[in-house]
Design a protein around this motif. Structure first.
Motif, short mmCIF file in Angstrom:
data_model
loop_
_atom_site.label_atom_id
_atom_site.label_comp_id
_atom_site.label_asym_id
_atom_site.label_seq_id
_atom_site.Cartn_x
_atom_site.Cartn_y
_atom_site.Cartn_z
N VAL A 1 49.96 42.11 51.49
CA VAL A 1 49.87 42.07 52.96
C VAL A 1 51.07 41.78 53.51
O VAL A 1 51.40 42.02 54.90
CB VAL A 1 48.94 40.76 53.41
N GLY A 2 52.10 41.69 52.82
CA GLY A 2 53.54 41.36 53.37
C GLY A 2 54.78 41.67 52.57
O GLY A 2 54.31 41.82 51.41
N LEU A 3 55.81 41.76 52.87
CA LEU A 3 57.13 42.11 51.91
C LEU A 3 57.99 41.03 52.32
O LEU A 3 58.52 40.62 53.61
CB LEU A 3 57.43 43.49 52.14
N VAL A 4 58.77 40.61 51.43
CA VAL A 4 59.81 39.79 51.62
C VAL A 4 61.19 40.57 50.91
O VAL A 4 60.87 41.38 50.22
CB VAL A 4 59.82 38.33 50.87
N GLU A 5 62.25 40.06 51.16
CA GLU A 5 63.74 40.48 50.70
C GLU A 5 64.38 39.41 49.82
O GLU A 5 64.22 38.23 50.18
CB GLU A 5 64.65 41.06 51.72
N ASP A 6 65.28 40.17 48.84
CA ASP A 6 65.98 39.28 47.94
C ASP A 6 65.42 38.00 47.63
O ASP A 6 66.07 36.99 47.47
CB ASP A 6 67.28 38.86 49.07
N THR A 7 64.23 38.20 46.87
CA THR A 7 63.60 37.16 46.08
C THR A 7 63.16 37.60 44.78
O THR A 7 62.25 38.21 44.74
CB THR A 7 62.22 36.49 46.94
N MET A 8 64.03 37.10 43.97
CA MET A 8 64.06 37.44 42.63
C MET A 8 64.35 36.35 41.67
O MET A 8 65.13 35.39 42.15
CB MET A 8 64.24 38.69 42.17
N ASN A 9 63.81 36.31 40.41
CA ASN A 9 64.26 35.09 39.42
C ASN A 9 65.63 35.80 38.72
O ASN A 9 66.10 36.85 39.03
CB ASN A 9 63.38 35.01 38.58
N SER A 10 65.93 34.85 38.17
CA SER A 10 67.43 34.84 37.43
C SER A 10 67.41 36.15 36.27
O SER A 10 68.44 36.78 36.17
CB SER A 10 68.07 33.78 36.64
N GLY A 11 66.27 36.57 35.99
CA GLY A 11 66.18 37.92 35.15
C GLY A 11 66.13 39.20 36.08
O GLY A 11 66.07 40.33 35.45
N GLY A 12 65.89 38.98 37.26
CA GLY A 12 66.02 40.26 38.25
C GLY A 12 64.65 40.52 38.49
O GLY A 12 64.43 41.72 39.16
N ASP A 13 63.67 39.90 37.87
CA ASP A 13 62.39 40.21 38.27
C ASP A 13 61.93 39.92 39.78
O ASP A 13 61.97 38.71 40.11
CB ASP A 13 61.25 39.70 37.23
N PRO A 14 61.49 40.93 40.51
CA PRO A 14 61.04 40.71 42.01
C PRO A 14 59.98 39.67 42.02
O PRO A 14 59.00 39.69 41.08
CB PRO A 14 60.96 41.96 42.48
N ALA A 15 59.96 38.94 43.11
CA ALA A 15 59.03 37.65 43.24
C ALA A 15 57.67 38.29 43.62
O ALA A 15 57.52 39.57 44.79
CB ALA A 15 59.49 36.65 44.17
N ALA A 16 56.26 37.77 43.64
CA ALA A 16 55.16 38.16 44.09
C ALA A 16 54.60 36.83 44.71
O ALA A 16 54.32 36.11 43.51
CB ALA A 16 54.41 39.01 43.30
N PHE A 17 54.27 36.34 45.76
CA PHE A 17 53.74 35.35 46.25
C PHE A 17 51.95 35.49 46.09
O PHE A 17 51.63 36.35 46.78
CB PHE A 17 54.02 34.79 47.57
N ILE A 18 51.44 34.40 45.49
CA ILE A 18 49.84 34.51 45.65
C ILE A 18 49.35 32.99 45.97
O ILE A 18 50.55 32.15 45.68
CB ILE A 18 49.33 34.99 44.61
N THR A 19 48.36 32.70 46.31
CA THR A 19 47.81 31.33 46.56
C THR A 19 47.79 30.82 45.18
O THR A 19 47.67 31.15 44.12
CB THR A 19 46.49 31.31 47.09
N LEU A 20 47.86 29.30 45.39
CA LEU A 20 48.07 28.50 43.80
C LEU A 20 46.48 28.62 43.28
O LEU A 20 46.64 28.97 41.92
CB LEU A 20 48.07 27.17 44.55
N PRO A 21 45.32 28.79 44.00
CA PRO A 21 44.32 28.96 42.92
C PRO A 21 44.27 30.21 42.32
O PRO A 21 43.84 30.03 41.17
CB PRO A 21 42.98 28.92 44.04
N ASN A 22 44.67 31.16 42.91
CA ASN A 22 44.55 32.66 42.45
C ASN A 22 45.79 32.56 41.09
O ASN A 22 45.56 33.00 39.98
CB ASN A 22 45.27 33.49 43.47
N ALA A 23 46.89 31.83 41.54
CA ALA A 23 47.87 31.76 40.39
C ALA A 23 47.31 30.83 39.07
O ALA A 23 47.61 31.18 37.80
CB ALA A 23 49.26 31.12 40.90
#
Lengths: 378, 236
Positions: free
Chosen positions: A160-182
């Motif tokens: 539903v949305g995109l963000v920029e420059d959010t990745m971990n130290s390994g270079g894997d890009p982030a994906a945000f989901i709700t806590l229950p889903n996670a």
């Protein structure tokens, strides 16, 4: 009459070719600096993104980035009630591989509670998560676009949305989901494995309501160290201030990569210095007869020294400029983020100036030793 | 002393050796030589006889082991160097002409000549003007913008002569100045050098093996094993 300039102009093609070779070397050096910066910036981005003052983690761990941390989901309520805490939110982190458009996509999945700290800071495109289930906000680096669907575990999520420059130290890009889903994604097993676990009775004993950390934002007047001390009184919990969390991340998670790149950078700079020294030395050796003639007709040593040093500096500076332009043109095509700050480019420029001056010392030494008599006698 | 016959080069008791002990080589032995204003002289002799060493001593490129060297009235060596700045002395008093002209390949003809003048402290405009005058005088002014690589042998040697004359030196040293030229051009260059010596009140000392131009010299000095054996007057 500038002899260095005239000589360069006379051999312009060769000079430009040499500069191009050197510029490739400079581009590699700048790329390494940029990759190093990117590594640190990416690592810190993940920590800085929630804008937390305090990280509450499992006791005895340095989680959730340097070590695994697992605490009860109810911790958030306890932390939120502490004096000085303005708001708190539970968060989980996990790396997941998913299939998308025929490719394997490695994602750094962040589970958070919408409306509480821990979610994406700035939505670059689309919107934030509004539904409790099956919505996802991804970093643009994933290649996902708004409207895509992607399967994580046994569920399908809508982007539903995109963000920029959010990745971990390994270079894997982030994906945000709700806590229950996670939490479901973390605990849900494949059906055959789930059946075996259920048969053993294990699934009934283990609670799925665990989180990696609780992040807290404090009141402006609150002392983070004081609140952390209070949290540590609960024996099963640990607390890290934001500064401590960043120091742990830099010190442990990216330290080895940092040293590896730093060492490689040192080797590259050494190679560059040797290459520049060899080029300058070779250029000088080719001019020995001309230098002998200059000495014989009465040119002072400073004329000869400035001829060599100026050419050396010109070579270094043109190589550095070409290298900088090249890396600025291609940096976005690197698989990992390349972050080049003006100060990095300026520092390399300064180093190159020093290297050029030192490297030209070899040429200058050879030139000053030339006997003017060499010009006589063919 | 008659000013017109004033010596520009006076060498007395000059010896030069390289190395010591068994490795010692005596390049020059007790040389006495005087060259006067307007004279054009040649140093002759087989390879290793000491011609180039003598030219280097006169050109203040190497110091004699013993002996006195006086250039244009200034005592330069008297068993030791008496002047610290020999580079400046070369710039002011001595012009060099080389076998292969030794023009700087990255400067055009005019700038090759002007360089010597700027090294001597002349302004760029003044140096360029004087360089053009000299090139015109040597009849290569039309080639002022040409790079050395595109000049013919004769043209390049004329530009080199213009460079040697740029600071109006009183002593011109030439190392095989005609070796790279055919006999016709060699004769033209030598006639030119004679004319320059006369017009500039200078003297010319040339090392040469070119027998065809021996008659262009006022005197011929023969060197053998570092010893000046004899000298002969040539009718020119």
């Amino acid at each position: 009459m500038n002899l260095a300039y005239r000589d360069v102009r006379h051999n312009l093609f060769r000079f430009v070719l040499t500069c191009l070779g050197l510029s490739l070397l400079m581009a590699v050096v700048l790329a390494m600096i940029g990759i190093y910066n990117g590594l640190v910036a990416d690592a810190l981005n993940i920590v800085k993104a929630p804008q937390a003052d305090l990280w509450v983690v499992e006791s005895g761990t340095q989680g959730p980035f340097a070590e695994a941390s697992k605490i009860p989901g109810s911790t958030r309520d306890a932390v939120a009630r502490l004096h000085g805490v303005a708001e708190a939110g539970s968060i989980t982190y996990q790396t997941v591989e998913a299939r998308h458009a025929g490719d394997t996509l490695r994602l750094y999945v962040i589970g958070y509670e919408p409306g509480r700290p821990g979610g994406p800071q700035a939505i670059a495109e689309g919107r934030g998560i509004t539904q409790t289930h099956f919505e996802l906000v991804a970093d643009r680096q994933t290649g996902l676009v708004v409207g895509d669907r992607i399967r994580l575990g046994r569920n399908s999520f809508a982007v539903v949305g995109l963000v920029e420059d959010t990745m971990n130290s390994g270079g894997d890009p982030a994906a945000f989901i709700t806590l229950p889903n996670a939490q479901i994604l973390q605990s849900q097993l494949a059906p055959p494995a789930q059946r075996i676990q259920t048969a053993r009775g294990a699934g009934l004993l283990e609670s799925a309501d665990t989180v990696a950390a609780v992040i807290a934002r404090l009141e402006p007047a609150a002392d983070p160290l004081g609140v952390a001390t209070t949290v540590r009184q609960w024996k099963h919990l640990g607390a890290l201030t934001q500064a401590e969390q960043e120091a742990i991340l830099i010190g442990s998670v990216v330290d080895r990569a940092k040293r590896q790149i730093g060492l490689f950078l040192g080797i590259l700079l050494t190679v560059s210095a040797v290459v520049i020294a060899l080029i300058i030395y070779t250029m000088t050796m080719e001019k020995l007869k001309q230098i002998a003639t200059l000495k014989l007709i009465g040119a002072p040593d400073r004329t000869i020294v400035s001829l060599i040093v100026q050419q050396s500096l010109a070579l270094g500076m043109v190589g550095w400029s070409f290298g900088l332009i090249l890396i600025l043109l291609v940096k976005d095509y690197f698989p990992r983020r390349v972050v080049l700050e003006p100060v990095n480019a300026a520092a390399l420029g300064g180093i190159i100036i020093v290297v050029c001056i030192v490297a030209s010392g070899l040429g200058v030494r050879a030139a000053l030793k030339v006997d003017p008599a060499t010009a006589i006698g063919g | 002393m008659d000013e017109a016959r004033r010596p520009l080069i006076e060498i007395a008791g000059v010896s030069k050796h390289f190395g010591e002990g068994e490795a010692r080589v005596d390049a020059l032995r007790d040389i006495d030589l005087t060259v006067r204003r307007g004279e054009v002289v040649a140093l002759l002799g087989p390879s290793g006889s000491g011609k180039t060493t003598l030219l280097n001593v006169i050109g203040c490129i190497i110091a004699p082991t013993v002996g006195r060297v006086t250039l244009d009235g200034e005592l330069v060596y008297d068993n030791r160097a008496l002047r610290g700045d020999l580079r400046r002395l070369r710039l002011d008093k001595i012009g060099f002409i080389f076998q292969f002209h030794n023009l700087l390949p990255f400067l055009n003809a005019r700038d090759n000549v002007a360089l010597v003048l700027t090294l001597a402290g002349r302004s760029s405009a003044e140096a360029q003007e004087r360089a053009l005058e000299l090139l015109d005088y040597l009849e290569v002014g039309h080639r002022k913008d040409a790079m050395p690589a595109v000049l013919s042998g004769g043209e390049a040697q004329r530009v080199a002569i213009a460079r040697a004359l740029a600071n109006s030196p009183r002593i011109i040293l030439a190392d095989e100045p005609t070796a790279a030229l055919d006999s016709k051009r060699a004769g033209i260059v030598m006639d030119l050098l004679r004319k320059l010596a006369a017009e500039h009140d200078a003297c010319i000392v040339a090392v040469t093996h070119d027998e065809k131009i021996y008659d262009r010299f006022d005197r011929l000095f023969h060197l053998r094993d570092g010893v000046l054996e004899d000298q002969e007057e040539e009718a020119t």
